[in-house]
Write an enzyme that holds these catalytic residues in place. Structure first.
Site, PDB file in Angstrom:
ATOM      1  N   ASP A 198      -9.111   9.378  -0.432  1.00 43.22           N
ATOM      2  CA  ASP A 198      -7.966   9.929  -1.154  1.00 43.22           C
ATOM      3  C   ASP A 198      -8.498  10.924  -2.178  1.00 43.22           C
ATOM      4  O   ASP A 198      -9.422  10.601  -2.936  1.00 43.22           O
ATOM      5  CB  ASP A 198      -7.206   8.821  -1.908  1.00 43.22           C
ATOM      6  CG  ASP A 198      -6.269   8.028  -1.003  1.00 43.22           C
ATOM      7  OD1 ASP A 198      -6.076   8.440   0.163  1.00 43.22           O
ATOM      8  OD2 ASP A 198      -5.724   7.008  -1.456  1.00 43.22           O
ATOM      9  N   ASP A 201      -0.978  -5.680   0.903  1.00 43.25           N
ATOM     10  CA  ASP A 201      -2.102  -5.857   1.836  1.00 43.25           C
ATOM     11  C   ASP A 201      -3.013  -6.984   1.365  1.00 43.25           C
ATOM     12  O   ASP A 201      -3.520  -7.769   2.161  1.00 43.25           O
ATOM     13  CB  ASP A 201      -2.951  -4.575   1.907  1.00 43.25           C
ATOM     14  CG  ASP A 201      -2.186  -3.422   2.527  1.00 43.25           C
ATOM     15  OD1 ASP A 201      -1.124  -3.670   3.119  1.00 43.25           O
ATOM     16  OD2 ASP A 201      -2.660  -2.280   2.415  1.00 43.25           O
TER      17      ASP A 201
HETATM   18  P1  ADP Z   1       1.954  -2.182  -0.726  1.00 46.28           P
HETATM   19  O1  ADP Z   1       2.574  -1.445   0.448  1.00 46.28           O
HETATM   20  O2  ADP Z   1       1.590  -1.300  -1.870  1.00 46.28           O
HETATM   21  O3  ADP Z   1       0.842  -3.097  -0.312  1.00 46.28           O
HETATM   22  P2  ADP Z   1       4.242  -3.975  -0.705  1.00 46.28           P
HETATM   23  O4  ADP Z   1       5.553  -3.395  -1.090  1.00 46.28           O
HETATM   24  O5  ADP Z   1       4.040  -4.301   0.728  1.00 46.28           O
HETATM   25  O6  ADP Z   1       3.113  -3.057  -1.307  1.00 46.28           O
HETATM   26  O7  ADP Z   1       3.991  -5.326  -1.536  1.00 46.28           O
HETATM   27  C1  ADP Z   1       4.021  -5.385  -2.886  1.00 46.28           C
HETATM   28  C2  ADP Z   1       4.091  -6.855  -3.268  1.00 46.28           C
HETATM   29  O8  ADP Z   1       3.310  -7.040  -4.439  1.00 46.28           O
HETATM   30  C3  ADP Z   1       5.485  -7.362  -3.621  1.00 46.28           C
HETATM   31  O9  ADP Z   1       6.173  -7.834  -2.488  1.00 46.28           O
HETATM   32  C4  ADP Z   1       5.200  -8.484  -4.605  1.00 46.28           C
HETATM   33  O10 ADP Z   1       5.021  -9.698  -3.912  1.00 46.28           O
HETATM   34  C5  ADP Z   1       3.869  -8.067  -5.236  1.00 46.28           C
HETATM   35  N1  ADP Z   1       4.059  -7.535  -6.595  1.00 46.28           N
HETATM   36  C6  ADP Z   1       4.591  -6.342  -6.925  1.00 46.28           C
HETATM   37  N2  ADP Z   1       4.617  -6.181  -8.261  1.00 46.28           N
HETATM   38  C7  ADP Z   1       4.086  -7.312  -8.799  1.00 46.28           C
HETATM   39  C8  ADP Z   1       3.851  -7.775 -10.140  1.00 46.28           C
HETATM   40  N3  ADP Z   1       4.174  -7.035 -11.199  1.00 46.28           N
HETATM   41  N4  ADP Z   1       3.292  -9.005 -10.302  1.00 46.28           N
HETATM   42  C9  ADP Z   1       2.968  -9.751  -9.239  1.00 46.28           C
HETATM   43  N5  ADP Z   1       3.180  -9.370  -7.959  1.00 46.28           N
HETATM   44  C10 ADP Z   1       3.731  -8.166  -7.737  1.00 46.28           C
END
Ligand code: ADP
Length: 472
Positions: A37, A462
């Site tokens: 990136d 992920d």
């Molecule tokens: P990415 O595509 O970036 O991997 P996703 O949308 O698939 O992200 O997943 C993000 C996940 O991370 C959410 O479903 C939630 O479970 C977790 N998450 C997001 N924000 C927080 C937070 N502030 N604290 C804890 N877990 C979080």
């Protein structure tokens, strides 16, 4: 005992046991792409200068504003895409198709700094600090610049030209950047003059322009294809992701299907030769319905396990002609609807394990002969602690740093979610265990911890899915 106290106890126990569980995992392979990136802050003056020096380019950009191309062939395509994203404050990602334009961007805009990109590369760097004996990551092309972005860790390897495991830091061949995903970031309020127009960003966001000719066509490295089957017995888990950079169509007349099918075949044959190797596919946000359906049709039948978030579940259900259920999941976040959606997906695909992550909870459906309900739950509890600690400090740190995730409070709404599922499953003990049974499957729920001011959330999904899959 209160729900909070019960779950805090389950968390403590799960995390305590997970260390030895990781140590006893034979090996984890990660495919299919790692990339670079290139972060670049948008500097209006720089773009205004480029336009001032090339009146023909300026005129073309001005005439085409608002008509975003489907991919980037020329410098004008890049600037039209960038300006459109900035004007709307909307994230946008386009593939760069022409090498001359990649060279033009490098020469005229360059990058501020490089960091690891691609789902496999990011998972490798996040999983390497865990006490896993062996991680194999796919990286092609592995130049010096790409290799330097991997963390230097004794348990992290690539397959070298002789088919042996070797650290990326010593296995690289050649120098240079042959693939880069430019991330053009702009803050809220940034102003850009284009002709007599003043474009202003209503909110901070980013425009991604990706030059990745090899991985855009999922051209698996022949060396990896040749040698992985030979060493696959040393591995217990294979986590696959990254198909979201496929294009629907290519200028040479080929389509996503031309490239996805050989990968599906490779996975199918690998699984056939190594039935004990457990395969997991991690879904991503994919705008194209045909590519999404292609993944469901060609890739999901080759894997044991799937990870996805609630929006991705809704998109897949919509593709399967279940618009009402998709809407219930998206709009009302109904637990009963999420459960029903996962059941439809499991019934329709035959997947043995599906794990969904949403903000505040994870929910898995797993066949009873795949793993015990307790192991599945404890893997997800560890995933939640890892996610909480990584959100708080911005990285996967030492074991003690990971344990700080235990201190983050449980999500609001936990009791209501547990009650809704207890009712749907007609199981009174569910609130205290998170484990129910239905149609030969365990239904496993964990309430998660939410960090209020997260430092970093990109790639969290992920990390949650991969760690819980490895443990459970
Ligand atoms: P990415 O595509 O970036 O991997 P996703 O949308 O698939 O992200 O997943 C993000 C996940 O991370 C959410 O479903 C939630 O479970 C977790 N998450 C997001 N924000 C927080 C937070 N502030 N604290 C804890 N877990 C979080």
């Amino acid at each position: 005992m209160s729900i909070q106290a019960i779950w805090n106890g389950l968390y403590e126990k799960a995390v305590h046991n997970s260390r030895t569980s990781f140590e006893s995992v034979p090996g984890v392979a990660l495919g299919f792409h790692s990339t670079i990136d290139g972060l670049k802050r948008v500097v209006p003056q720089k773009i205004e200068n480029i336009l001032a020096e090339d009146p023909a380019l300026a005129e073309e950009v001005l005439n085409r504003l608002g008509n975003v191309p489907t991919e980037i062939c020329t410098p004008a395509d890049l600037l039209v895409g960038l300006i459109d994203s900035l004007q709307n404050g909307k994230a946008l990602q386009l593939m760069i198709r022409e090498e001359t334009t990649y060279n033009w961007i490098m020469e005229h805009l360059g990058y501020d700094n490089l960091r690891m990109g691609g789902t496999s590369g990011n998972m490798a760097n996040s999983l390497a600090p865990l006490p896993l004996p062996k991680l194999l990551v796919y990286a092609n092309p592995l130049t010096k610049e790409q290799a330097e972005l991997f963390v230097d860790s004794d348990n992290l390897f690539v397959l070298n030209a002789d088919g042996k495991l070797q650290s990326p830091q010593t296995a690289w061949r050649g120098e240079g950047i042959y693939a880069i995903h430019w991330i053009f970031e702009y803050p809220q309020g940034l102003k850009l003059n284009v002709g007599d127009k003043v474009i202003q960003a209503p909110r901070a966001n980013r425009f991604i322009a990706a030059w990745n000719p090899i991985n855009n066509k999922l051209q698996l490295e022949p060396n990896f294809v040749k040698h992985l089957p030979r060493i696959a017995d040393d591995f217990s888990h294979f986590i696959i992701s990254g198909f979201h950079i496929l294009s629907e169509e290519y200028p040479d007349g080929t389509t996503w299907e031309t490239y996805l099918r050989p990968v599906a075949r490779f996975l199918r044959e690998t699984k056939k030769e190594h039935p004990d190797l457990r395969l997991h596919y991690e879904f991503a946000s994919i705008a194209s319905p045909s590519i999404r359906k292609g993944i469901v049709d060609h890739i999901l039948p080759t894997v044991d396990s799937l990870g996805l978030n609630e929006m991705e579940l809704a998109a897949v259900l919509r593709d399967r002609e279940e618009p009402e259920l998709a809407e219930e999941i998206e709009k009302q976040s109904s637990m009963a609807a999420v459960l029903r959606g996962l059941e439809r997906l499991a019934d329709g695909t035959g997947l043995r394990r599906i794990q969904l992550h949403d903000l505040g909870y994870y929910l898995a459906l797993v066949e009873q002969d795949y793993v015990s309900g307790e192991l599945c739950r404890d893997g997800m509890l560890f995933g939640a602690v890892l996610a909480a600690s990584r959100s708080s400090i911005g990285k996967v740190g030492t074991w003690d740093e990971i344990l700080t995730g235990l201190e983050v409070p449980l999500a609001k709404g936990t009791e209501a979610r547990l009650q809704a599922l207890s009712k749907a499953l007609e199981c009174d003990e569910f609130a205290g265990t998170g484990i129910g049974r239905k149609n030969g499957r365990y239904i496993v729920f964990v309430p998660t911890k939410i960090v209020e001011d997260p430092v970093l959330t990109v790639g969290l999904g992920d990390l949650i899915s991969s760690s819980a899959f490895i443990l459970g």
